[in-house]
Design an enzyme around this catalytic site. Structure first.
Site, PDB file in Angstrom:
ATOM      1  N   GLY A  64       0.453  -4.980   1.753  1.00 53.64           N
ATOM      2  CA  GLY A  64      -0.808  -5.202   1.045  1.00 53.64           C
ATOM      3  C   GLY A  64      -0.637  -5.885  -0.297  1.00 53.64           C
ATOM      4  O   GLY A  64      -1.580  -6.458  -0.831  1.00 53.64           O
ATOM      5  N   HIS A  66       0.845  -1.202   0.000  1.00 50.64           N
ATOM      6  CA  HIS A  66       0.000   0.000   0.000  1.00 50.64           C
ATOM      7  C   HIS A  66       0.882   1.254   0.000  1.00 50.64           C
ATOM      8  O   HIS A  66       1.898   1.293   0.690  1.00 50.64           O
ATOM      9  CB  HIS A  66      -0.877  -0.013   1.260  1.00 50.64           C
ATOM     10  N   TYR A 106      -2.907  -5.358  10.375  1.00 49.05           N
ATOM     11  CA  TYR A 106      -3.200  -5.978   9.080  1.00 49.05           C
ATOM     12  C   TYR A 106      -4.717  -6.111   8.939  1.00 49.05           C
ATOM     13  O   TYR A 106      -5.423  -6.332   9.914  1.00 49.05           O
ATOM     14  CB  TYR A 106      -2.532  -7.353   9.009  1.00 49.05           C
TER      15      TYR A 106
HETATM   16  O1  YXS Z   1      12.567   8.564  -1.267  1.00 46.77           O
HETATM   17  P1  YXS Z   1      11.756   8.434  -2.522  1.00 46.77           P
HETATM   18  O2  YXS Z   1      10.814   9.565  -2.757  1.00 46.77           O
HETATM   19  O3  YXS Z   1      12.575   8.030  -3.725  1.00 46.77           O
HETATM   20  O4  YXS Z   1      10.750   7.161  -2.279  1.00 46.77           O
HETATM   21  C1  YXS Z   1      11.300   5.897  -1.958  1.00 46.77           C
HETATM   22  C2  YXS Z   1      10.367   5.249  -0.958  1.00 46.77           C
HETATM   23  O5  YXS Z   1       9.882   6.147   0.029  1.00 46.77           O
HETATM   24  C3  YXS Z   1       9.234   4.840  -1.869  1.00 46.77           C
HETATM   25  N1  YXS Z   1       8.446   3.756  -1.291  1.00 46.77           N
HETATM   26  C4  YXS Z   1       7.132   3.853  -0.992  1.00 46.77           C
HETATM   27  N2  YXS Z   1       6.282   4.882  -1.119  1.00 46.77           N
HETATM   28  C5  YXS Z   1       5.006   4.656  -0.702  1.00 46.77           C
HETATM   29  N3  YXS Z   1       4.574   3.492  -0.201  1.00 46.77           N
HETATM   30  C6  YXS Z   1       5.408   2.433  -0.081  1.00 46.77           C
HETATM   31  N4  YXS Z   1       4.940   1.273   0.398  1.00 46.77           N
HETATM   32  C7  YXS Z   1       6.759   2.603  -0.481  1.00 46.77           C
HETATM   33  N5  YXS Z   1       7.866   1.800  -0.475  1.00 46.77           N
HETATM   34  C8  YXS Z   1       8.870   2.534  -0.968  1.00 46.77           C
HETATM   35  O6  YXS Z   1       9.847   4.370  -3.066  1.00 46.77           O
HETATM   36  C9  YXS Z   1      11.125   5.028  -3.218  1.00 46.77           C
HETATM   37  C10 YXS Z   1      12.213   3.971  -3.346  1.00 46.77           C
HETATM   38  O7  YXS Z   1      12.218   3.281  -2.111  1.00 46.77           O
HETATM   39  P2  YXS Z   1      13.600   2.734  -1.527  1.00 46.77           P
HETATM   40  O8  YXS Z   1      14.644   3.794  -1.708  1.00 46.77           O
HETATM   41  O9  YXS Z   1      13.332   2.239  -0.175  1.00 46.77           O
HETATM   42  O10 YXS Z   1      13.892   1.538  -2.549  1.00 46.77           O
HETATM   43  P3  YXS Z   1      14.697   0.204  -2.224  1.00 46.77           P
HETATM   44  O11 YXS Z   1      14.823  -0.490  -3.528  1.00 46.77           O
HETATM   45  O12 YXS Z   1      15.892   0.526  -1.419  1.00 46.77           O
HETATM   46  O13 YXS Z   1      13.749  -0.640  -1.268  1.00 46.77           O
HETATM   47  C11 YXS Z   1      12.514  -1.113  -1.788  1.00 46.77           C
HETATM   48  C12 YXS Z   1      11.670  -1.637  -0.605  1.00 46.77           C
HETATM   49  C13 YXS Z   1      10.275  -2.013  -1.129  1.00 46.77           C
HETATM   50  C14 YXS Z   1      12.372  -2.843   0.038  1.00 46.77           C
HETATM   51  C15 YXS Z   1      11.560  -0.494   0.453  1.00 46.77           C
HETATM   52  O14 YXS Z   1      11.124   0.691  -0.220  1.00 46.77           O
HETATM   53  C16 YXS Z   1      10.560  -0.822   1.534  1.00 46.77           C
HETATM   54  O15 YXS Z   1      10.847  -1.578   2.463  1.00 46.77           O
HETATM   55  N6  YXS Z   1       9.314  -0.219   1.397  1.00 46.77           N
HETATM   56  C17 YXS Z   1       8.283  -0.444   2.409  1.00 46.77           C
HETATM   57  C18 YXS Z   1       7.622  -1.805   2.194  1.00 46.77           C
HETATM   58  C19 YXS Z   1       6.469  -1.963   3.190  1.00 46.77           C
HETATM   59  O16 YXS Z   1       6.691  -2.047   4.414  1.00 46.77           O
HETATM   60  N7  YXS Z   1       5.227  -1.941   2.681  1.00 46.77           N
HETATM   61  C20 YXS Z   1       4.012  -2.080   3.493  1.00 46.77           C
HETATM   62  C21 YXS Z   1       3.188  -0.767   3.313  1.00 46.77           C
HETATM   63  S1  YXS Z   1       1.779  -0.741   4.387  1.00 46.77           S
HETATM   64  C22 YXS Z   1       0.693  -1.846   3.656  1.00 46.77           C
HETATM   65  O17 YXS Z   1       0.933  -2.393   2.602  1.00 46.77           O
HETATM   66  C23 YXS Z   1      -0.634  -2.086   4.347  1.00 46.77           C
HETATM   67  C24 YXS Z   1      -1.001  -1.048   5.313  1.00 46.77           C
HETATM   68  S2  YXS Z   1      -0.562  -3.690   5.116  1.00 46.77           S
HETATM   69  O18 YXS Z   1       0.851  -3.890   5.416  1.00 46.77           O
HETATM   70  O19 YXS Z   1      -1.366  -3.650   6.296  1.00 46.77           O
HETATM   71  O20 YXS Z   1      -1.047  -4.562   4.135  1.00 46.77           O
END
Ligand code: YXS
Length: 258
Positions: free
Chosen positions: A107, A63, A137
């Site tokens: 998500g 998400h 979640y």
């Molecule tokens: O700094 P900029 O502007 O370049 O942006 C960065 C990150 O902030 C952005 N980004 C996201 N933006 C919005 N929502 C996200 N979920 C998200 N994830 C990342 O993308 C740009 C590049 O990210 P960066 O520098 O971290 O890339 P990376 O290649 O080093 O790492 C990729 C990931 C995906 C491993 C890392 O970005 C990460 O851990 N992201 C968060 C993953 C996560 O925890 N997602 C759960 C979101 S909450 C959700 O889905 C629901 C509420 S639930 O969980 O309940 O289902």
């Protein structure tokens, strides 16, 4: 710029996520995914594949955290785009294959697991990370996990909130199969061809039958109210606000349990 690309090949709709850099599930992306499923369906379409672009390191980061509400309401309720998209996947009148290359987060795990089959590359990982954001979640997602995985495995994924390798998920029956990445697309094409060669009417009926049967969970009003009160504790909490602030400020969250 479109956030999904659709290619039709041999009665199969190939739907590719195209929201760089990490296919964050923004409302706009999820609405376009739902629209793609609405615009490309039987009788012309006999199966669909949801995928990321070839070579993706991240299938989807889950998400879009920037779009999570911070006004003390449940972040993932019935009408939110993710829940609407998952229902559209589950109601789509033909089998949908998730072809997963790269890491899957939050998500996006719910989106992938709502598909009818999941074929993954050997380096694919799945991470349920809401606990790292202070987010509870969502209810239907939790029920969907209970349908496909054992309780201890679900608790490990939700409590440790770390990436888990596709092989482990396949061993637990959560995924259909894992392939070396260079074989994944051919395996998906072959699976889709097998599906397309069978009866679309039986697919439509059996998919809906399985959906209705798997959702046949007796839930008393008291149980529902208890769950809702638990969830309110979280999304009314400071930890919830802290989790999202920390993510946006790119720092480790300091959760206080309240
Ligand atoms: O700094 P900029 O502007 O370049 O942006 C960065 C990150 O902030 C952005 N980004 C996201 N933006 C919005 N929502 C996200 N979920 C998200 N994830 C990342 O993308 C740009 C590049 O990210 P960066 O520098 O971290 O890339 P990376 O290649 O080093 O790492 C990729 C990931 C995906 C491993 C890392 O970005 C990460 O851990 N992201 C968060 C993953 C996560 O925890 N997602 C759960 C979101 S909450 C959700 O889905 C629901 C509420 S639930 O969980 O309940 O289902």
């Amino acid at each position: 710029m479109s956030l999904v690309q659709v290619d039709i090949r041999d009665s199969v709709a190939w739907i590719t996520l195209a929201n760089p850099p990490v296919n964050a599930l923004s409302g706009a992306l999820m609405d376009e995914l739902s629209a793609a499923l609405h615009d490309h369906r039987p009788p012309e379409i006999r199966a669909a594949v949801i995928r990321a672009a070839r070579g993706s390191k991240v299938f989807s980061a889950g998400h879009d955290v920037r779009e999570l509400p911070t006004n003390g309401r449940d972040p993932l309720t019935y009408n939110d785009p993710l829940r609407t998209l998952v229902r559209n996947v589950e109601a789509f009148p033909a089998p949908i294959i998730a072809m997963v290359e790269g890491s899957v987060w939050g998500g996006a795990c719910e989106l992938v697991l709502s598909c009818d089959l999941v074929l993954a590359g050997s380096k694919t990982t799945f991470a349920l990370t809401p606990a790292r954001l202070g987010v509870p979640y969502n209810l239907s997602g939790t029920l969907n996990l209970l349908k496909v995985a054992d309780m201890h495995f679900i608790k490990e994924m939700l409590f440790a909130a770390r990436p888990v390798a596709a092989d482990r998920l396949a061993t637990c029956g959560v995924l259909n199969a894992v392939f070396p990445i260079e074989e994944l697309e051919d395996a998906t094409v072959a699976m889709a061809a097998d599906i397309v060669s069978a009866s679309p009417l039986v697919h439509r009926v059996m998919k809906e039958e399985l959906r209705v049967l798997s959702n046949a969970q007796p839930l008393t009003p008291e149980a529902y109210e208890r769950i809702q009160s638990l969830r309110r504790e979280v999304y009314d909490s400071e930890d919830y606000q802290e989790g999202i602030r920390a993510f946006l400020e790119k720092r480790r969250p300091e959760f206080r349990g309240s």
